[in-house]
Design an enzyme around this catalytic site. Sequence first.
Site, mmCIF file in Angstrom:
data_model
loop_
_atom_site.group_PDB
_atom_site.id
_atom_site.type_symbol
_atom_site.label_atom_id
_atom_site.label_comp_id
_atom_site.label_asym_id
_atom_site.label_seq_id
_atom_site.Cartn_x
_atom_site.Cartn_y
_atom_site.Cartn_z
ATOM 1 N N LYS A 100 0.851 -1.188 0.000
ATOM 2 C CA LYS A 100 0.000 0.000 0.000
ATOM 3 C C LYS A 100 0.887 1.239 0.000
ATOM 4 O O LYS A 100 1.917 1.262 0.688
ATOM 5 C CB LYS A 100 -0.897 -0.027 1.243
ATOM 6 C CG LYS A 100 -1.991 1.036 1.271
ATOM 7 C CD LYS A 100 -2.899 0.871 2.498
ATOM 8 C CE LYS A 100 -4.027 1.882 2.512
ATOM 9 N NZ LYS A 100 -4.926 1.696 3.675
ATOM 10 N N SER A 117 -9.873 1.762 2.610
ATOM 11 C CA SER A 117 -8.966 2.515 1.784
ATOM 12 C C SER A 117 -7.916 1.658 1.056
ATOM 13 O O SER A 117 -7.310 2.135 0.103
ATOM 14 C CB SER A 117 -8.224 3.535 2.657
ATOM 15 O OG SER A 117 -7.411 2.888 3.602
ATOM 16 N N SER A 133 -10.287 -0.588 6.746
ATOM 17 C CA SER A 133 -9.621 -0.387 5.455
ATOM 18 C C SER A 133 -8.912 -1.604 4.881
ATOM 19 O O SER A 133 -8.493 -1.583 3.725
ATOM 20 C CB SER A 133 -8.627 0.772 5.567
ATOM 21 O OG SER A 133 -9.311 1.998 5.506
#
Lengths: 483, 480
Positions: free
Chosen positions: A76, A151, A175
């Site tokens: 990420k 997210s 997330s």
Amino acid sequence: MSFKSISELLNGLTQKEFSSVELTRDYLKRIQQYNAELNCFITIAEDQAVEAAETADKRRETGAAGLLEGIPVAHKDLFCTEGTLTSCASNMLSNFIPPYESTVTRRFLEAGAVCLGKTNMDEFAMGSSNENSHFGPVRNPWDSTRVPGGSSGGSAAAVAAGLCAAATGTDTGGSIRQPAAFCGITGLKPTYGRISRLGMIAFASSLDQAGPMARSAEDCALLLQVMAGHDPMDSTSAQQAVDQYSHNLGSELKGLTIGLPKEYYNEGLDPTIGQALQEAIKTYESLGATIKEVSLPHTSLSVPAYYVIAPAEASANLARFDGVRYGKRCDSPADLDDLYMRTRAEGFGAEVQRRILIGTYVLSAGYFDAYYRQAQKIRRLIKNDFVEAFGQVDLLLCPTTPDCAFPLGSKSADPVQMYLEDIFTIPTSLAGLPALALPCGQANGLPIGLQLIGNYFQEARLLNAGHQYQQRTDWHLQHPTLG
Amino acid sequence: MAWEVVIGLEVHVQLATRSKIFSGASTAFGASPNTQACAVDLAMPGMLPVFNEEALRMAVKFGLAIGAEISERSVFDRKNYFYPDLPKGYQISQLDHPTVKAGSIDIHLADGTGKTIGVTRAHLEEDAGKSLHEDFHGMTGIDLNRAGTPLLEIVSEPDLRSAKEAVAYLKKLHSIVTYLGISDGDMSQGSMRCDCNVSLRPKGQAEFGTRTEIKNVNSFKFVEKAINTEIERQTDILEDDGKITQETRLYDADKDETRSMRSKEFANDYRYFPDPDLLPVVIDQAYIEAVKSTLPELPEAKLKRFKEQYGLSDYDAEILSSSRQQADYFEAAASAAGDAKLAANWVMGDLAKNLNQQNLEISESPVPAEHLGLLISRIKDKTISGKIAKDVFTAMWNGEGSPDNIIESKGLKQVTDSGAIEAIVDQVLADNPKQVEQYRAADEAKRGKMVGFFVGQTMKASKGKANPQQVNQILKQKLS
């Protein structure tokens, strides 16, 4: 090859069925093929990945292979990676190349993993749809008109689309788990403090927790083994010893009591999801578990409390992005205030600005007691709900999300509607508990996510329960057909 | 109207830890800009603070030294405001749960009176960097070397009633932190900085008047001047029936005036909240006891002991105990001299004068305490006179060695042989018949003055080595 589990890939590498370079090139080819549509990656680190794969092949040759030697993964884009753009999907950091490595990505490097690139996300991890990215939205590989969740949407979509073997994510209010559910993969949010936050760009420090996103609980166990452990450079990282997660995967579930928090099975839940959960419950019963209803009475307060605490912390955490030392700086500032205001107005997207404003407001003189202090009280009540529940049961079983992946743009006009997406994931975040999201069905071709919640530091039990379920079912083996 | 002055001080003391309070970067002063600022100090994304326990130990030491309650659980908070030399956009400080709670400090004033000043609290926090406005032509340079240096902010009760009291308090604080070794106390390098809260109220009135805060005053002298200037300013306003605005002011030493920085309406809302990156600091009684066992004798105890053990006056004891180095020097000199009062006189007299002239600390004295003590002992055993001793001291100051060596090599030993002195006296009387005649003709009252001439001549003839008492005695016999 692209949809094989990590243990299958490791086996293939050991048996010399293929090399890490071949495997890496295969994923890079798929990324070239599908990323334009899915937009999972912000940075594709092609050359470094091939180089790392060559090194991994050599190390395997000399018998010095690490736990993930030669396995291509993606990170990420909020994990700082030395020498590689780390943007947090924000215009603010669209030029930021860290001179240091986060603890999580360093541990992956040390375990021999190959980094394919950095995945797209909601800006500063704020969002539940991955539509809040400076680099554009990520699309769900099961249906590219729909969101992948957020997210950690880029990571989830990349794993689901077979663009990497596994990925890292972070979970502040859901997330990891919500995008895992939307994309039909397995994602673990560990206990707060299990994994170091050093080098992870902070959203809400008391909630942020990194975790693995992969094809199965078994893969997550292996990844967690690499990621977990105390870090003296993160004061909030736990001293607690790390379990042997993979070794614990063979335990029977006989004698295990699973609680169903009744507040999670309400009328707001999509009936198809409710049906899928009933099937999962039956599977667990057949595995020998006892099912029991429990109550988490303060559940409905969790979303409002979260949207006070997380923005409050974010408003301070994001103050460092001021255009003074790194990242974006507005053109020709007239004076200091102009520098601050234009840099931050241009650097942050609408959702980030909204949360900074909320956070600033709830901490302001005269509002602190009414909002921040109240929210902290609620947080304690929610934690106590779980402590009480875990006095009666070993695990909790509930949905991960109230519905399946929704169409792009359908909720972005209504922040509150978007915030309610996380109603089933936020309570565990506030309590700091570990939770595993795994696929348990489909509705109209879209994955449905089951959520297992464990007691503090019981990731081993959680992963085993997920693994036992995945031995009986094949939802985790389903993957989308890409156009 | 008669006004009563009310003053409270907030003093920031830089703690003498080797590394910063939340990072491993060095705290040494004077390095070139930004060479002692690591990724944590620069607030790079993803960086986290790790608390330096040495700073905690020092804060606890201070708390114990002022008889304060030590918090078994203290909490770090974020104090939010934007400034270019504050890299994170917040300062890590302690609001509701400071490490040191209420204590007190005794002060002594020049008129011999004393007073106990309440200390509200002392909390740990990090220092900011520095903004450099010169040399950048319309731009500002930022030096983050100081960012993250540990500070102990010591907040007094509004118990001080004059600038003199404020300075006495500040000096005592300075002596406590340097005694404890928790700060170098070097005000010129900003190791101790003072915010002064000043207000006036009609004598006899219970509630406080509106206060102003003078920020960042960095010397004893300026604290006194800034407060007095501010008292005058406020008095003028109040005497004209005006109102004091609650505001922050700056002291301009060049103009000797304070001027407004920002008023309360424009004051920051700091939006304090507990820092989620740091755990509460929890300590137990055993820890506190362990720190207690490392406390040195403190200025107040030393002062008392000096009076009792050496029979010193309040004034002498206060001065000699004001710094640990001075006290240690005095005690070493007194012990070598075998006479504490004489040692006190020399330390506060000739030694202090020479140190002042050359702007030296007592720790840098070219005359070791033992040598000064020996010198004094040579006066006492009549090896030399007090006058010769001054010459020996000068020689010692110039690095000519121990007093005995100097006395020996320069032949300064006092002449106590009365035969030898008589011979000199005879010679002096023979050389000055006129003066002898005048003396003998004079009455008793005048003779007292006139004898000085003969003493002087005799001492001169003996090159100062004749024992003055003997000279006097013999002269009187011979002249009568």
